[in-house]
Design a protein around this motif. Structure first.
Motif, short mmCIF file in Angstrom:
data_model
loop_
_atom_site.label_atom_id
_atom_site.label_comp_id
_atom_site.label_asym_id
_atom_site.label_seq_id
_atom_site.Cartn_x
_atom_site.Cartn_y
_atom_site.Cartn_z
N SER A 204 0.98 -1.29 0.10
CA SER A 204 -0.09 -0.05 -0.04
C SER A 204 0.71 1.32 -0.01
O SER A 204 2.08 1.24 0.05
N GLU A 205 0.34 2.48 0.23
CA GLU A 205 1.16 3.84 0.08
C GLU A 205 1.81 3.60 1.53
O GLU A 205 2.95 4.43 1.35
N ARG A 206 1.73 2.73 2.29
CA ARG A 206 2.79 2.85 3.66
C ARG A 206 3.51 1.53 3.33
O ARG A 206 3.85 0.87 4.50
N TYR A 207 3.98 1.17 2.19
CA TYR A 207 4.63 -0.26 2.01
C TYR A 207 6.06 -0.06 2.71
O TYR A 207 6.48 -1.11 3.14
N GLU A 208 6.64 1.00 2.82
CA GLU A 208 8.05 1.05 3.38
C GLU A 208 7.85 0.80 4.88
O GLU A 208 8.98 0.35 5.51
N GLU A 209 6.82 0.96 5.50
CA GLU A 209 6.74 0.53 6.74
C GLU A 209 6.37 -0.79 7.12
O GLU A 209 6.72 -1.19 8.24
N HIS A 210 5.79 -1.37 6.13
CA HIS A 210 5.25 -2.93 6.55
C HIS A 210 5.87 -3.93 5.60
O HIS A 210 5.98 -5.01 5.92
N GLN A 211 6.44 -3.30 4.52
CA GLN A 211 6.91 -4.48 3.45
C GLN A 211 8.27 -5.16 4.13
O GLN A 211 9.23 -4.63 4.41
N PRO A 212 8.24 -6.50 4.14
CA PRO A 212 9.31 -7.19 4.72
C PRO A 212 10.44 -7.56 3.44
O PRO A 212 9.86 -7.29 2.23
N THR A 213 11.74 -7.79 3.58
CA THR A 213 12.50 -8.18 3.00
C THR A 213 12.49 -9.52 2.46
O THR A 213 11.85 -10.14 3.29
N GLU A 214 13.09 -9.94 1.48
CA GLU A 214 13.10 -11.43 1.02
C GLU A 214 13.76 -12.18 2.17
O GLU A 214 13.17 -13.25 2.72
N SER A 215 14.85 -11.58 2.68
CA SER A 215 15.45 -12.30 3.93
C SER A 215 14.81 -12.45 5.09
O SER A 215 14.56 -13.40 5.68
N GLN A 216 13.94 -11.43 5.55
CA GLN A 216 12.76 -11.44 6.86
C GLN A 216 12.01 -12.66 6.45
O GLN A 216 11.57 -13.17 7.47
#
Length: 331
Positions: A204-216
């Motif tokens: 979503s527009e807040r993806y930087e807050e919620h989006q995990p990395t592949e490693s996570q």
């Protein structure tokens, strides 16, 4: 346009009817406008069903997800349930091999209306070819306050016989809870009693807050493989040599009645045209499988290949696949 993953996606189609976005919860990771009443109209509900029928192969098996917002919240009037029933009956009458799934957060008092709706629709279905069920979500972080969590489990006891899956959204916050063993004992019961499915977060527009990395995400899956081996997709990876792709190119009819794809759900670079959305998705698929060399991977048939929408939001140039590393450890 050639769909390079057509065989891997399997024969079952998928559709998502978003009737409206009004909701009684405010999940921190959700992209929807929970105050919107757009689509909250009886005629519009039926038009969406008609549109789906007109644009679908009625002989192909299909999963039809019917959601809000929250369809069943207490401030939805009783007469709306009559239109939910009419929509379900119409879809069952037209799709010969259909699975209707009503999505719900289970946080409301008038649960008897839900029991009546699912019971009535199941009496109309062909039990060999059609089913009517519920799907819900449980997220240790970002979904419930304590009172809402209590109501969720109270209602789950009432309607659990119809619950098809319990989803957990893979956000950074939920991953942190699981990695630190703070998810609560109730998750063990959910994993035992239902298909507990860890689902990809739609940026979503807040993806930087919620989006995990592949490693996570890999660290989460490693934890789940040890602690919740019956959860999905872990169980499928371990049991089945072949698994279809996570992504089914879902046809979405959104709150405005516009036919789109999952790419319209993303707050960043949203694509509201179905044709353009499918083209963008196919391009992302090709980039993904070329980048990681999926077609030559020993785990290609076992792997669900992840969510291509998710991957397009995650920065990184390494060709080392975290899921391949995961399979090396858990298989």
């Amino acid at each position: 346009m050639v769909d390079v993953l057509a065989e891997k996606k399997g024969p079952t189609k998928e559709a998502h009817l978003i009737l409206f976005e009004k909701c009684n919860l405010r999940c921190s990771f959700c992209h929807q406008d929970h105050d919107s009443t757009v689509g909250l109209d009886a005629d519009e509900i039926m038009r969406k069903g008609i549109k789906l029928v007109e644009q679908s192969d009625l002989e192909a098996p299909i999963v039809i997800n019917i959601t809000g917002g929250e369809l069943f919240t207490d401030d939805i009037p009783d007469w709306m349930f009559g239109y939910y029933h009419a929509l379900g009956e119409y879809l069952l009458n037209n799709f010969k091999r259909a699975k209707l799934v009503f999505g719900t957060n289970l946080v409301y008092e008038n649960v008897w209306r839900v029991e009546r709706l699912i019971t009535m629709l199941n009496t109309l279905s062909d039990r060999e070819l059609q089913t009517v069920s519920l799907a819900t979500s449980y997220d240790p972080a970002g979904r419930f306050n304590p009172a809402q969590r209590e109501l969720f489990f109270k209602n789950l006891e009432r309607v659990g016989m119809w619950v098809d899956t319990v989803n957990v959204v893979i956000t950074k916050q939920n991953i942190e809870v699981f990695l630190n063993d703070r998810e609560g004992d109730e998750v063990k019961d959910l994993a035992y009693d239902y298909d507990l499915y860890f689902d990809h977060y739609i940026p979503s527009e807040r993806y930087e807050e919620h989006q995990p990395t592949e490693s996570q995400i890999r660290q989460l899956y490693l934890k789940l493989a040890k602690k919740y081996p019956l959860s999905y997709p872990i169980a499928a990876w371990k049991k089945q040599a072949f698994n279809e792709t996570t992504c089914r190119s879902t046809k979405i009819i959104n709150k405005d009645g516009v036919v789109t794809t999952c790419w319209s759900e993303a707050g960043k670079d949203a694509v509201l045209d179905e044709g353009q959305g499918l083209a963008a998705k196919h391009a992302a698929e090709e980039r993904f499988i070329e980048h990681y060399g999926c077609l030559s991977c020993e785990y290609y048939q076992r792997c669900g290949l992840r969510c291509f929408l998710h991957h397009s939001f995650v920065e990184g140039s390494t060709t080392e696949c975290e899921i391949k590393l995961l399979f090396d450890e858990i298989l």
